[in-house]
Scaffold this active site. Structure first.
Site, PDB file in Angstrom:
ATOM      1  N   ASP A 149       0.862  -1.178   0.000  1.00 49.90           N
ATOM      2  CA  ASP A 149       0.000   0.000   0.000  1.00 49.90           C
ATOM      3  C   ASP A 149       0.899   1.228   0.000  1.00 49.90           C
ATOM      4  OD1 ASP A 149      -1.731   2.075   0.397  1.00 49.90           O
ATOM      5  OD2 ASP A 149      -2.523   1.348   2.314  1.00 49.90           O
ATOM      6  N   TYR A 154      -9.719  14.141  -7.276  1.00 51.87           N
ATOM      7  CA  TYR A 154      -8.926  13.587  -8.372  1.00 51.87           C
ATOM      8  C   TYR A 154      -8.241  14.694  -9.164  1.00 51.87           C
ATOM      9  CZ  TYR A 154      -7.845  10.489 -12.337  1.00 51.87           C
ATOM     10  OH  TYR A 154      -7.217   9.751 -13.322  1.00 51.87           O
ATOM     11  N   SER A 196      -3.178  12.882 -15.687  1.00 56.66           N
ATOM     12  CA  SER A 196      -4.451  12.681 -16.376  1.00 56.66           C
ATOM     13  C   SER A 196      -4.808  13.988 -17.059  1.00 56.66           C
ATOM     14  CB  SER A 196      -5.536  12.308 -15.358  1.00 56.66           C
ATOM     15  OG  SER A 196      -6.841  12.409 -15.911  1.00 56.66           O
TER      16      SER A 196
END
Length: 250
Positions: A63, A154, A141
């Site tokens: 993680d 995000y 992105s």
């Protein structure tokens, strides 16, 4: 070198996050096809084992939102292969919610996965990357270049990842290491295919995310990442590559 795909990354070691599926898996395949030794990181042990099944591979389930996990990943890779030449921070998480409904935990999770984890792993890998004049490719992105409805966390994280890329590229300019980012649009990945929308959304806002040419295959974006990891991109540093099927241009 572009004409010798099988030896493109011969003798190089790559660490790839999100390696068990989606874009990360496509990057693993592209780098392995070029002869790289690949160390994959993800959370799903079974999928990692299946994706990284050869003698020139290694993996660790971790993680990466835990700062200590990055050190464990780097140590495991160094024990397996002796160094790191390439780091691709491809793992990501995106859940759409009305901003008023975003909890503190939601906000912290998206920042942790999409921004903090790439920072932690880059920081831990830097000594080896600098020693071997390697490269980092961060997967941001198009949400890092524009606003997207119902995606406050995000967008904030992906904008931040572009800022991190540029800050590190400036700091380490002249040190041999190259640091770049790609900004993909929509791809046929599990994250996109399993997408859920918030209750009562405005679909005219959601459709602004889509490219007229449709979704891309992860391998199409992975090919650009492989280019940025290769000697063909030796003059590319501090760049932000948009790979979005024309969405931002049309």
């Amino acid at each position: 070198m572009a004409g010798d795909e099988a030896g493109r990354f011969g003798g190089r070691v790559a660490v790839v996050t999100g390696a068990s599926s989606g874009l990360g898996r496509a990057v693993v395949d592209a780098l392995r096809a070029g002869g790289a030794q690949v160390f994959g990181v993800g959370r799903d042990k079974a999928r990692l084992s299946e994706a990284l099944d050869g003698p020139e591979t290694g993996w660790l389930a971790a993680d990466l939102t835990d700062p200590n996990a990055s050190g464990e990943v780097v140590r495991a890779c160094l024990e397996r292969f002796g160094g790191i030449d390439i780091l691709v921070n491809a793992a990501g998480a995106h859940t759409m919610r009305h901003t008023a409904d975003v909890t503190d935990a939601d906000w912290q999770h998206e920042l942790a996965v999409n921004l903090s984890a790439p920072f932690y792993l880059s920081r831990a890998a830097l000594p080896s990357l600098l020693e071997r004049t390697g490269c980092i490719v961060n997967v941001s992105s198009i949400a890092g270049l524009e606003g997207q409805a119902y995606s406050a966390g995000y967008c904030a994280a992906k904008h931040g990842l572009i800022g991190l890329t540029r800050a590190m590229a400036l700091e380490f300019d002249g040190r041999g290491i190259r640091i770049n980012a790609v900004c993909p649009g929509g791809m046929t990945t599990p994250m996109v295919q399993n997408f859920t929308f918030p209750e009562d959304p405005d679909y005219t806002l959601i459709m602004k995310i889509a490219a007229a040419r449709g979704l891309m295959e992860p391998a199409q974006v992975a090919a650009v990442i492989a280019f940025l990891c290769s000697d063909d991109a030796s003059a590319v540093h501090g760049a932000i590559y948009t790979v979005d099927n024309g969405k931002m241009a049309l």
